[in-house]
Write a protein that holds these residues in place. Structure first.
Motif, PDB file in Angstrom:
ATOM      1  N   LEU A 116      -8.029  12.472  19.562  1.00 26.78           N
ATOM      2  CA  LEU A 116      -9.306  11.824  19.258  1.00 26.78           C
ATOM      3  C   LEU A 116      -9.355  10.411  19.828  1.00 26.78           C
ATOM      4  O   LEU A 116     -10.368   9.990  20.410  1.00 26.78           O
ATOM      5  CB  LEU A 116      -9.521  11.796  17.740  1.00 26.78           C
ATOM      6  CG  LEU A 116      -9.692  13.158  17.062  1.00 26.78           C
ATOM      7  CD1 LEU A 116      -9.803  12.982  15.556  1.00 26.78           C
ATOM      8  CD2 LEU A 116     -10.896  13.900  17.612  1.00 26.78           C
ATOM      9  N   LEU A 117      -8.266   9.673  19.684  1.00 25.65           N
ATOM     10  CA  LEU A 117      -8.230   8.313  20.229  1.00 25.65           C
ATOM     11  C   LEU A 117      -8.245   8.322  21.756  1.00 25.65           C
ATOM     12  O   LEU A 117      -8.864   7.449  22.381  1.00 25.65           O
ATOM     13  CB  LEU A 117      -6.987   7.584  19.711  1.00 25.65           C
ATOM     14  CG  LEU A 117      -6.963   7.282  18.212  1.00 25.65           C
ATOM     15  CD1 LEU A 117      -5.628   6.658  17.816  1.00 25.65           C
ATOM     16  CD2 LEU A 117      -8.114   6.365  17.825  1.00 25.65           C
ATOM     17  N   ALA A 118      -7.571   9.295  22.354  1.00 24.97           N
ATOM     18  CA  ALA A 118      -7.573   9.386  23.816  1.00 24.97           C
ATOM     19  C   ALA A 118      -8.981   9.686  24.339  1.00 24.97           C
ATOM     20  O   ALA A 118      -9.413   9.132  25.356  1.00 24.97           O
ATOM     21  CB  ALA A 118      -6.583  10.451  24.272  1.00 24.97           C
ATOM     22  N   LEU A 119      -9.696  10.570  23.652  1.00 24.28           N
ATOM     23  CA  LEU A 119     -11.077  10.858  24.046  1.00 24.28           C
ATOM     24  C   LEU A 119     -11.952   9.619  23.912  1.00 24.28           C
ATOM     25  O   LEU A 119     -12.859   9.391  24.729  1.00 24.28           O
ATOM     26  CB  LEU A 119     -11.636  11.994  23.194  1.00 24.28           C
ATOM     27  CG  LEU A 119     -11.031  13.388  23.443  1.00 24.28           C
ATOM     28  CD1 LEU A 119     -11.532  14.369  22.393  1.00 24.28           C
ATOM     29  CD2 LEU A 119     -11.383  13.877  24.839  1.00 24.28           C
ATOM     30  N   LEU A 120     -11.681   8.802  22.894  1.00 26.17           N
ATOM     31  CA  LEU A 120     -12.449   7.568  22.726  1.00 26.17           C
ATOM     32  C   LEU A 120     -12.146   6.583  23.854  1.00 26.17           C
ATOM     33  O   LEU A 120     -13.066   5.997  24.451  1.00 26.17           O
ATOM     34  CB  LEU A 120     -12.111   6.936  21.372  1.00 26.17           C
ATOM     35  CG  LEU A 120     -12.688   5.546  21.110  1.00 26.17           C
ATOM     36  CD1 LEU A 120     -14.210   5.592  21.058  1.00 26.17           C
ATOM     37  CD2 LEU A 120     -12.118   4.971  19.817  1.00 26.17           C
TER      38      LEU A 120
END
Length: 327
Positions: A116-120
Motif C-alpha cells: 500500500l505504501l509503495a503504491l502511494l
C-alpha cells in the motif's frame, strides 16, 4: 621415369615435439591465469571458512553430546537424541509454533502494508522525497533501540503515548480516567508483532517500490488508452509483474524474522508465551547450560534458514535473468 615429392612435416609453433597436442600450452597458460585470478580471493575464503563453517561444524559436533556445563564430567555421546528432544520437548515445540506464528504474521502484514505504501509513493505528489525518507526511517533503527522505543515510549501503561492517546480520545466523549491497558501484559505476542511490523514494513515497501518503478511504461499507457480501470490495471498488469518482488520480500523477511531475538528479549524477555526458537536456544544455552540440546536447536534453525535462503537465491537469480532478457 616417375619422381616422388616428399612434403616436409611442420611442427606446431612453440613446440619442439611434433607429436605434442597443439592445445597443451594454451591449457596450461589458461590454468595459470585462472589461479592467478583466484589467488587474491584465497585469504577471504579462508577467513570466511574460519568464522562461519568451523563454528558450525563445532556446533554440529556438540549437538551429538549430552553436555551440561554444570556437570562437565558427565558428558557423553548421545547421537541424535538431542534432535529428538527438539521436536518432542513441549517448551521447544511451543517455541517452534510461536516462531512460525510470529514470522507468518509479521511477514504477511508487512507485505500488505508495504504494498500500500509503495503504491502511494509510486504516485507523484509534493513532498514525496520527504515522505519516503520518513517511511524508511524505522528500518534504519537498531533493532534493540526500536524495541526499547516501543516498550517505553508507546507501551508503558503510565506514560506511554498509546495510553495517553486513548485517554485523550475517550475524553472527547466525556469519559474521565478510563482504564489503561497494559499492552505488553494483556497482549504480549501482538505487542512483539506490532513492533516488528513497524520496523519491517519499510523493507517490504522498498522492494515493492522498485518493482513498481520497473514496470514497462508502454504497456501501462496502452492499458490506459484501451480504457482499463485502475483496479483492472493493478490486478492484471501490476500484480503479476510484482510476483517475483513479492516472493523476494516474503523470503528475505522470513529469513530475518525467524532469527529475531532483539524484540522478544527486550519487550517480554520470552515470557507470556512469546519465546520463539532463538530465545529458547538462548535460555537453554546460557541459563540451563545444556550445550548439546541448545546446539541441536541451533542446527535446526540454521537448516531451516538455509532452505528459505535457497528459495530466496533462486528468486533473485530469476529476477536478474528477467531483467537481462528485457535489456
Amino acid at each position: 621415369m616417375s619422381t616422388s615429392v616428399s612434403t616436409p612435416s611442420v611442427s606446431p609453433a612453440g613446440s619442439s615435439d611434433p607429436s605434442a597436442p597443439p592445445n597443451a600450452p594454451r591449457k596450461s597458460s589458461g590454468r595459470a591465469r585462472a589461479w592467478a585470478t583466484r589467488a587474491p580471493l584465497l585469504p577471504a575464503l579462508v577467513f570466511l571458512i574460519a568464522v562461519t563453517q568451523l563454528p558450525f561444524v563445532a556446533t554440529l559436533v556438540i549437538s551429538l553430546f549430552n553436555w551440561n556445563s554444570l556437570a562437565p564430567d558427565n558428558r557423553a555421546f548421545a547421537g541424535l537424541s538431542n534432535y529428538g528432544s527438539v521436536f518432542t520437548d513441549e517448551s521447544l515445540r511451543e517455541s517452534v509454533i510461536t516462531t512460525v506464528l510470529l514470522t507468518a504474521t509479521v511477514v504477511i502484514v508487512s507485505v500488505v502494508l508495504g504494498l500500500l505504501l509503495a503504491l502511494l509513493l509510486d504516485r507523484k505528489f509534493k513532498g514525496r522525497g520527504l515522505v519516503r525518507t520518513l517511511l524508511i526511517t524505522p528500518f534504519l533503527l537498531v533493532p534493540v533501540s526500536a524495541a526499547l522505543l516501543w516498550k517505553h515510549a508507546l507501551y508503558n501503561p503510565e506514560y506511554g503515548l498509546l495510553n495517553g492517546g486513548w485517554a485523550w480520545f475517550t475524553g472527547l466523549f466525556g469519559v474521565e480516567n478510563p482504564s489503561q491497558p497494559d499492552w505488553i501484559s494483556d497482549m504480549p505476542l501482538l505487542a512483539v508483532e506490532t513492533s516488528l511490523i513497524w520496523q519491517w514494513t519499510p523493507f517490504m515497501m522498498l522492494i515493492l517500490l522498485a518493482g513498481l518503478q520497473s514496470r514497462p511504461a508502454e504497456i501501462m499507457e496502452a492499458a490506459k488508452l484501451d480504457g482499463a480501470s485502475g483496479w483492472q490495471m493493478f490486478r492484471y498488469l501490476t500484480l503479476p509483474h510484482l510476483r517475483r518482488y513479492l516472493e523476494l520480500g516474503i523470503l528475505l523477511g522470513s529469513i530475518y524474522i525467524v532469527q529475531n531475538f532483539d524484540a522478544v528479549f527486550t519487550l517480554t524477555s520470552g515470557g507470556l508465551g512469546t519465546a520463539n526458537l532463538p530465545y529458547t536456544i538462548y535460555q537453554t544455552f546460557y541459563q540451563a547450560h545444556e550445550y548439546g540440546l541448545a546446539s541441536a536447536a541451533g542446527v535446526v534453525v540454521v537448516i531451516g534458514t538455509i532452505v528459505i535462503a535457497t528459495f530466496a537465491l533462486r528468486v533473485v537469480s530469476s529476477l536478474f535473468s528477467e531483467e537481462a532478457n528485457r535489456a
